[in-house]
Design an enzyme around this catalytic site. Structure first.
Site, short mmCIF file in Angstrom:
data_model
loop_
_atom_site.label_atom_id
_atom_site.label_comp_id
_atom_site.label_asym_id
_atom_site.label_seq_id
_atom_site.Cartn_x
_atom_site.Cartn_y
_atom_site.Cartn_z
N ASP A 119 -9.22 -3.48 48.92
CA ASP A 119 -9.76 -2.44 47.78
C ASP A 119 -11.09 -1.81 48.66
O ASP A 119 -11.72 -2.39 49.34
CB ASP A 119 -10.15 -3.16 46.60
CG ASP A 119 -10.41 -2.61 45.44
OD1 ASP A 119 -10.03 -1.09 45.50
OD2 ASP A 119 -11.21 -2.89 44.41
N GLY A 171 -11.69 4.40 48.29
CA GLY A 171 -12.36 5.53 47.81
C GLY A 171 -13.85 5.37 47.85
O GLY A 171 -14.52 6.59 48.45
N ARG A 187 -11.29 11.25 49.62
CA ARG A 187 -10.70 9.92 49.10
C ARG A 187 -9.48 9.77 50.39
O ARG A 187 -9.08 8.59 50.85
CB ARG A 187 -10.18 9.77 47.75
CG ARG A 187 -11.12 9.59 46.64
CD ARG A 187 -10.48 9.26 45.41
NE ARG A 187 -9.96 7.99 45.35
CZ ARG A 187 -10.45 6.85 44.84
NH1 ARG A 187 -11.79 7.26 44.45
NH2 ARG A 187 -9.98 5.85 44.78
N SER A 219 -0.30 -0.80 43.50
CA SER A 219 -0.06 -1.42 42.22
C SER A 219 0.88 -0.63 41.41
O SER A 219 0.86 0.78 41.31
CB SER A 219 -1.17 -2.15 41.55
OG SER A 219 -1.90 -0.93 40.73
N ASN A 228 -1.33 1.57 39.82
CA ASN A 228 -2.00 2.77 40.58
C ASN A 228 -1.20 4.14 40.34
O ASN A 228 -1.75 5.22 40.74
CB ASN A 228 -1.94 2.61 41.87
CG ASN A 228 -2.70 1.58 42.45
OD1 ASN A 228 -2.45 0.73 43.33
ND2 ASN A 228 -4.11 1.38 41.92
N TRP A 229 -0.10 4.21 39.63
CA TRP A 229 0.50 5.60 39.12
C TRP A 229 -0.34 6.30 38.19
O TRP A 229 -0.22 7.48 37.97
CB TRP A 229 1.87 5.30 38.48
CG TRP A 229 2.91 4.61 39.45
CD1 TRP A 229 3.31 3.45 39.24
CD2 TRP A 229 3.69 5.30 40.41
NE1 TRP A 229 4.28 3.06 40.30
CE2 TRP A 229 4.34 4.31 40.99
CE3 TRP A 229 3.74 6.50 40.87
CZ2 TRP A 229 5.49 4.51 42.07
CZ3 TRP A 229 4.46 6.92 41.97
CH2 TRP A 229 5.19 5.77 42.61
N ARG A 260 -3.42 7.16 38.84
CA ARG A 260 -4.09 8.01 39.54
C ARG A 260 -3.78 9.50 39.53
O ARG A 260 -2.23 9.69 39.30
CB ARG A 260 -4.24 7.40 41.05
CG ARG A 260 -4.91 5.99 41.12
CD ARG A 260 -5.36 5.53 42.16
NE ARG A 260 -5.80 4.50 42.31
CZ ARG A 260 -6.66 3.85 43.16
NH1 ARG A 260 -7.02 4.21 44.15
NH2 ARG A 260 -7.24 2.74 42.87
N ARG A 303 -11.85 -9.31 40.41
CA ARG A 303 -10.65 -9.59 39.58
C ARG A 303 -9.45 -9.39 40.46
O ARG A 303 -9.28 -9.14 41.48
CB ARG A 303 -10.91 -8.32 38.39
CG ARG A 303 -10.80 -6.89 39.03
CD ARG A 303 -10.84 -5.85 38.00
NE ARG A 303 -11.09 -4.60 38.71
CZ ARG A 303 -12.22 -4.01 38.51
NH1 ARG A 303 -13.30 -4.41 37.97
NH2 ARG A 303 -12.20 -2.83 39.20
N LEU A 304 -8.18 -9.89 39.76
CA LEU A 304 -6.91 -9.94 40.17
C LEU A 304 -6.05 -8.59 40.11
O LEU A 304 -5.35 -8.46 40.77
CB LEU A 304 -6.19 -11.14 39.70
CG LEU A 304 -6.93 -12.47 40.09
CD1 LEU A 304 -6.24 -13.57 39.57
CD2 LEU A 304 -6.93 -12.66 41.50
C1 IPE Z 1 -5.86 -3.16 43.41
O1 IPE Z 1 -6.87 -1.97 43.42
C2 IPE Z 1 -4.62 -2.34 43.69
C3 IPE Z 1 -4.59 -2.44 45.28
C4 IPE Z 1 -5.52 -2.66 45.93
C5 IPE Z 1 -3.30 -1.78 45.83
P1 IPE Z 1 -7.29 -1.30 42.26
O2 IPE Z 1 -8.43 -0.32 42.85
O3 IPE Z 1 -6.10 -0.52 41.98
O4 IPE Z 1 -7.93 -2.17 41.11
P2 IPE Z 1 -8.96 -1.93 39.75
O5 IPE Z 1 -8.37 -0.66 39.16
O6 IPE Z 1 -10.27 -1.60 40.14
O7 IPE Z 1 -8.71 -2.93 39.17
C1 IPE Z 2 -7.79 0.85 47.61
O1 IPE Z 2 -8.82 1.56 47.47
C2 IPE Z 2 -6.40 1.35 47.72
C3 IPE Z 2 -5.60 1.28 46.81
C4 IPE Z 2 -5.72 0.82 45.63
C5 IPE Z 2 -4.29 2.11 46.81
P1 IPE Z 2 -9.25 2.27 46.14
O2 IPE Z 2 -8.34 3.65 46.12
O3 IPE Z 2 -9.08 1.54 45.04
O4 IPE Z 2 -10.95 2.43 46.56
P2 IPE Z 2 -11.87 2.30 45.54
O5 IPE Z 2 -11.80 0.99 44.60
O6 IPE Z 2 -11.84 3.51 44.55
O7 IPE Z 2 -12.99 2.34 46.21
MG MG Z 3 -10.21 0.20 43.95
#
Ligand code: IPE
Ligand code: IPE
Ligand code: MG
Length: 225
Positions: A14, A17, A27, A59, A62-63, A65, A179-180
C-alpha cells in the site's frame, strides 16, 4: 524455545498513491514505481529462504477506483507479466494466483494461464492476489466444503485459494495503515503482523529482511504458554 523461521510472508503493498502525491506526480507513476518495488523484491527473495511470498496486488474492492486508474493497473499487470516472466522461469519462481482472477479481462486470464504453466516447475512460490477478497474466498471455500459433505474448519481451509500453500507466518502492510482491507482474513488467525510506515514504492529487500528479523524475535504461543 527456538521458533521456526518464517516460511510464508504476505504483503499488503500500500501507498503508491501517496508516494506519487508527495512528489507532485500522477498516481500512475506511483503504481509504476510500485511494480519496480515488486521486481526488486522478487529478485531479492532467494537468500531469505521463504517457501512463499504472497502479494496483494488488486482487491475485489479496487474496482471502485476511477476507470482510468483501474486501466493503468491492468496495463501495468500486462506489461509486468510480459517483461518478467522469463526471469521468473530462469530463477525458479513458481507463480500462483489467488482471488477471482478468472473474471479479469480474457487476455490477462490467458497470459496468467500461460505464466502459471511456464513457472509450474519453480521452487519458490510467488502468490499474487488479483481481484481478491477474503470474504468471497471464504464463502467459496465453504460452499465447496459443503458440497463435499462437511463444513469444518479443516475442510474450509483445504478449499481456500491458499489451500496448497504453507500456513501464513507473517503479514506486512506498508504505508502506515493498520487494517487488513479484506486480505487473508482466515489465514491471519495466528499470523504475526507488522505494519510499517514505508510507502510501497520505497520498500526494498532489506525491509523484508528486517521484517524477518523482527519476526524471529517474537514468541508465537497459539493460545498455549
Ligand atoms: C489494499 O489497499 C489493496 C491492495 C494493496 C491491493 P487499499 O489501498 O485498496 O486499501 P484501503 O482502501 O486503504 O483499505
Ligand atoms: C496500493 O497503493 C496499490 C493498490 C491498491 C492497487 P494505493 O493506490 O492504495 O496508494 P494509496 O493508499 O492511495 O497511497
Ligand atoms: Mg491504498
Amino acid at each position: 524455545m527456538q521458533q521456526d523461521r518464517a516460511k510464508h510472508v504476505a504483503i499488503i503493498m500500500d501507498g503508491n498513491g501517496r508516494w506519487a502525491k508527495r512528489r507532485g506526480l500522477p498516481r500512475a507513476v506511483g503504481h509504476q514505481r510500485g511494480v519496480e518495488a515488486v521486481r526488486r523484491l522478487v529478485r531479492g527473495i532467494e537468500p531469505l529462504g521463504l517457501d512463499c511470498l504472497t502479494l496483494y496486488a488488486f482487491s475485489s474492492e479496487n474496482w471502485k477506483r476511477p476507470d482510468e486508474e483501474v486501466d493503468d493497473l491492468m496495463n501495468l499487470m500486462r506489461r509486468f507479466i510480459k517483461s518478467d516472466l522469463p526471469e521468473f522461469v530462469e530463477n525458479g519462481v513458481k507463480l500462483k494466483i489467488i482471488g477471482d482472477w478468472q473474471s479479469l479481462a480474457p487476455d490477462i486470464v490467458a497470459m496468467l494461464e500461460d505464466a502459471l504453466a511456464q513457472t509450474a516447475g519453480g521452487h519458490q512460490t510467488l502468490a499474487v492476489a488479483l481481484n481478491y477478497g477474503a470474504q468471497h474466498e471464504i464463502a467459496r471455500a465453504a460452499a465447496k466444503a459443503a458440497k463435499a459433505g462437511e463444513i469444518t474448519p479443516e475442510a474450509i481451509e483445504a478449499q481456500l485459494d491458499t489451500g496448497d500453500l504453507p500456513p501464513l507466518d507473517l503479514l506486512i502492510r506498508t504505508s502506515g495503515e493498520v487494517r487488513l482491507s479484506n486480505f487473508l482474513l482466515w489465514q491471519c488467525a495466528y499470523a504475526e503482523m507488522l505494519f510499517v510506515d514505508t510507502l510501497w514504492p520505497d520498500f526494498k529487500p532489506e525491509h523484508l529482511a528486517q521484517a524477518l528479523e523482527n519476526f524471529d524475535a517474537r514468541d508465537r504461543r497459539y493460545g498455549g504458554r
